[in-house]
Design an enzyme around this catalytic site. Sequence first.
Site, PDB file in Angstrom:
ATOM      1  N   GLU A 278      -0.916   7.882  11.749  1.00 14.63           N
ATOM      2  CA  GLU A 278      -0.312   6.794  11.791  1.00 14.63           C
ATOM      3  C   GLU A 278       0.603   6.597  13.359  1.00 14.63           C
ATOM      4  O   GLU A 278       0.517   5.889  14.196  1.00 14.63           O
ATOM      5  CB  GLU A 278       0.542   6.170  10.645  1.00 14.63           C
ATOM      6  N   GLU A 281      -1.905   6.265  16.028  1.00 21.19           N
ATOM      7  CA  GLU A 281      -2.351   4.878  16.034  1.00 21.19           C
ATOM      8  C   GLU A 281      -1.231   4.022  16.670  1.00 21.19           C
ATOM      9  O   GLU A 281      -1.449   3.413  17.676  1.00 21.19           O
ATOM     10  CB  GLU A 281      -2.507   4.423  14.693  1.00 21.19           C
ATOM     11  N   CYS A 298       1.276   1.994   3.680  1.00 15.97           N
ATOM     12  CA  CYS A 298       1.281   2.714   2.368  1.00 15.97           C
ATOM     13  C   CYS A 298       1.729   1.947   1.301  1.00 15.97           C
ATOM     14  O   CYS A 298       1.360   2.757   0.147  1.00 15.97           O
ATOM     15  CB  CYS A 298       2.235   3.977   2.674  1.00 15.97           C
ATOM     16  N   SER A 318      -1.395  -1.052   9.918  1.00 12.68           N
ATOM     17  CA  SER A 318      -1.900   0.376  10.278  1.00 12.68           C
ATOM     18  C   SER A 318      -3.347   0.533   9.553  1.00 12.68           C
ATOM     19  O   SER A 318      -3.453  -0.022   8.132  1.00 12.68           O
ATOM     20  CB  SER A 318      -1.160   1.412  10.125  1.00 12.68           C
ATOM     21  N   LYS A 357      -0.487   0.973  -7.219  1.00 11.50           N
ATOM     22  CA  LYS A 357      -1.202   2.105  -6.875  1.00 11.50           C
ATOM     23  C   LYS A 357      -2.798   2.319  -7.866  1.00 11.50           C
ATOM     24  O   LYS A 357      -3.689   2.595  -7.453  1.00 11.50           O
ATOM     25  CB  LYS A 357      -0.682   3.528  -6.979  1.00 11.50           C
ATOM     26  N   GLU A 360      -4.896  -0.086  -6.461  1.00  8.39           N
ATOM     27  CA  GLU A 360      -5.229   0.286  -5.011  1.00  8.39           C
ATOM     28  C   GLU A 360      -6.439   1.492  -5.325  1.00  8.39           C
ATOM     29  O   GLU A 360      -7.438   1.302  -4.489  1.00  8.39           O
ATOM     30  CB  GLU A 360      -4.210   1.083  -4.343  1.00  8.39           C
ATOM     31  N   GLU A 365     -13.586   0.061  -1.564  1.00  5.77           N
ATOM     32  CA  GLU A 365     -13.444   0.605   0.000  1.00  5.77           C
ATOM     33  C   GLU A 365     -13.021   2.155  -0.225  1.00  5.77           C
ATOM     34  O   GLU A 365     -13.086   2.847   0.513  1.00  5.77           O
ATOM     35  CB  GLU A 365     -13.011  -0.294   0.867  1.00  5.77           C
ATOM     36  N   CYS A 503       9.661   3.204  -2.672  1.00 10.18           N
ATOM     37  CA  CYS A 503       9.222   3.813  -4.021  1.00 10.18           C
ATOM     38  C   CYS A 503       9.939   4.185  -4.900  1.00 10.18           C
ATOM     39  O   CYS A 503       9.571   4.514  -6.495  1.00 10.18           O
ATOM     40  CB  CYS A 503       8.253   5.224  -3.560  1.00 10.18           C
TER      41      CYS A 503
HETATM   42 FE1  HC1 Z   1       5.132   6.117  -2.231  1.00 11.56          FE
HETATM   43 FE2  HC1 Z   1       3.612   7.095  -0.685  1.00 11.56          FE
HETATM   44  S1  HC1 Z   1       5.794   7.241  -0.414  1.00 11.56           S
HETATM   45  S2  HC1 Z   1       3.755   4.777  -1.288  1.00 11.56           S
HETATM   46  O1  HC1 Z   1       6.356   4.883  -1.811  1.00 11.56           O
HETATM   47  O2  HC1 Z   1       3.363   6.425   1.166  1.00 11.56           O
HETATM   48  O3  HC1 Z   1       3.922   5.085  -4.907  1.00 11.56           O
HETATM   49  O4  HC1 Z   1       7.118   8.098  -3.829  1.00 11.56           O
HETATM   50  O5  HC1 Z   1       3.164   8.181  -3.106  1.00 11.56           O
HETATM   51  O6  HC1 Z   1       0.636   7.210  -1.007  1.00 11.56           O
HETATM   52  O7  HC1 Z   1       3.623  10.102   0.032  1.00 11.56           O
HETATM   53  C1  HC1 Z   1       4.651   5.614  -4.021  1.00 11.56           C
HETATM   54  C2  HC1 Z   1       6.504   7.365  -3.418  1.00 11.56           C
HETATM   55  C3  HC1 Z   1       3.941   7.779  -2.358  1.00 11.56           C
HETATM   56  C4  HC1 Z   1       1.743   7.212  -0.849  1.00 11.56           C
HETATM   57  C5  HC1 Z   1       3.324   8.811  -0.283  1.00 11.56           C
END
Ligand code: HC1
Length: 574
Positions: A278, A281, A298, A318, A357, A360, A365, A503
């Site tokens: 990132e 990028e 993320c 991103s 998640k 996700e 994809e 998070c």
């Molecule tokens: Fe997260 Fe991440 S920080 S998104 O907040 O970018 O869920 O903790 O795992 O994938 O590393 C969540 C937290 C986590 C991702 C990372």
Amino acid sequence: KVTLTIDNIKVEVPKDYTILQAAKSVGINIPTLCYMKDVNEIGACRVCLVEIQGARGLQASCVHPVAEGMIIKTNTKKVRDARKSTVELILSNHNRECLTCFRNKNCELQSLSEELNITEVPFEGAKTEAFFDNKSHSIVRDSSKCILCGRCVNVCKNVQDIGILEFNNRGFKTTVGPAFEVSMSDAPCIYCGQCIVACPVAALREKEDIEKVWEAIENPNIHVVVQTAPAVRAGLGEEFGLPIGTRVTGKMVAALKRLGFDKVYDTNFAADLTIMEEGHELLHRIQNGGTLPMITSCSPGWIRFCEFNYPEFLDNLSTCKSPHQMMGAIIKSYYAEKNNIDPKNIFVVSIMPCTSKKTESARPEMKGNGYRDVDAVLTTRELGKMIKQARIDFNKLADEQFDQDYLGEYTGAGVIFGATGGVMEAALRTVAEVLEGKELENIEYNAVRGVEGVKEAELTLGGMKVKIAVAHGTAMARKVLEMVKSGEKEYHFIEVMGCSGGCVTGGGQPQVPAQTLMEVDVRVERAKALYEEDTVLEFRKSHTNPQIIKLYEEFLGKPNSHKAHELLHTHYFA
Ligand code: HC1
Ligand code: SF4
């Protein structure tokens, strides 16, 4: 300030306090049910009733302001009887299968019933028609458990500025759910799970995937690799009675090893990888006139929010997959090669503080190497349950270390990803050194820390002015995007996390009773645990992680290479 008397105690408090707050300030805990600080202060459930001398009838203390000279009693027979009748009435229209309930022993209604010594429900009558929805990958709704407190409605509407949940119908037929009772999966729900965290009962919960994971662990032909998100270590202890914000990294690893996972890794490794991808990028976009501001990708709740509400910003996102997806893709390619394991026999489990998640990882994809990057996502709460199912005495575990081979090293930059501002700070630690062309002493960026809704800074890096913003909670994301759209603000780089606090307060983290939320800012306490881990680590900048350097040397080439793109980047849908 005003002075009043509560249960014979003189209390001096600011004049904008409610009776509930004033009582709390001297350690008198008036029970509540619908009340949730800053989210739901509507005096609807009438559990927090108190007697005010000279007033007619009992008053809801959560909305009643204090006044000079007031004399209040919070615990008379009249008050207790009224509270009891209120809760009995709620219970009469509630699915009371507590023994088999998802929230058994972790339910605010159950504790309250016990406290009020309710041993039977005097008026058993008809029940409101119930709806059950488990169509999504993330969230299950069971309205037979709902008590119409409205906490979820107001979190979704006011904190997230989304408004999926509402009161449907009227009177006895009232339910809380998406309009017309459609499935959450047919509404523009981002699966942030903030409604689950707000729910005092079991009306909203995550879709459990525990059995799938047990099955994989018990299958001798499957190599099961688990990874833990940064924020899990700051929340998991609460499932075992430890104080909010206790950092349990070592115990968590020990527990995962006992559960039988073949390898235990930290998503932080991939957070470092994300910064490499990132960060480069961003540099590429800045130096080559690419789409700006670039926005972090993320947080899958945030991605859904953007896809549903701001498709015009999809090119700003991103292209990096989120760290745990990158981790999965690397496990099923580089790691598989290194260990000579057929990736089809690898099962990757992500332990996440997040309910979004789950959805996700199921996106079509998300298949870097032809296989699903991640096979199952469990929330922090689900991991807590697994540990309890295995009868492991968590608090007695001695600390253990993550597996060290290939993907085991992580930096402080990776750890702080779990708190709002953390991804930005991690990126700055790397981008600043690239632009300055030298090692920098000061790597802590205080301007992006803390729980203010929108944080902004302008930095000079390598002679270049870089404008950044950090938003957490989708209401704040909306605010920032609107400012960018109208031309009021210009930024190079924006971090957005779908949940307020980042998070650490994701929808998969342990639920904290509303009474505790009156006294503790969970976002702050859990974030402290992560910033603390950052300071004790040997490496604190992603690009100095020796195993990341090796991964590029041996496998990926350089950041944003063709191979990196195939495995680690993605695209979005309007
Ligand atoms: Fe997260 Fe991440 S920080 S998104 O907040 O970018 O869920 O903790 O795992 O994938 O590393 C969540 C937290 C986590 C991702 C990372
Ligand atoms: Fe609203 Fe988030 Fe709950 Fe969906 S998951 S209903 S967006 S609070």
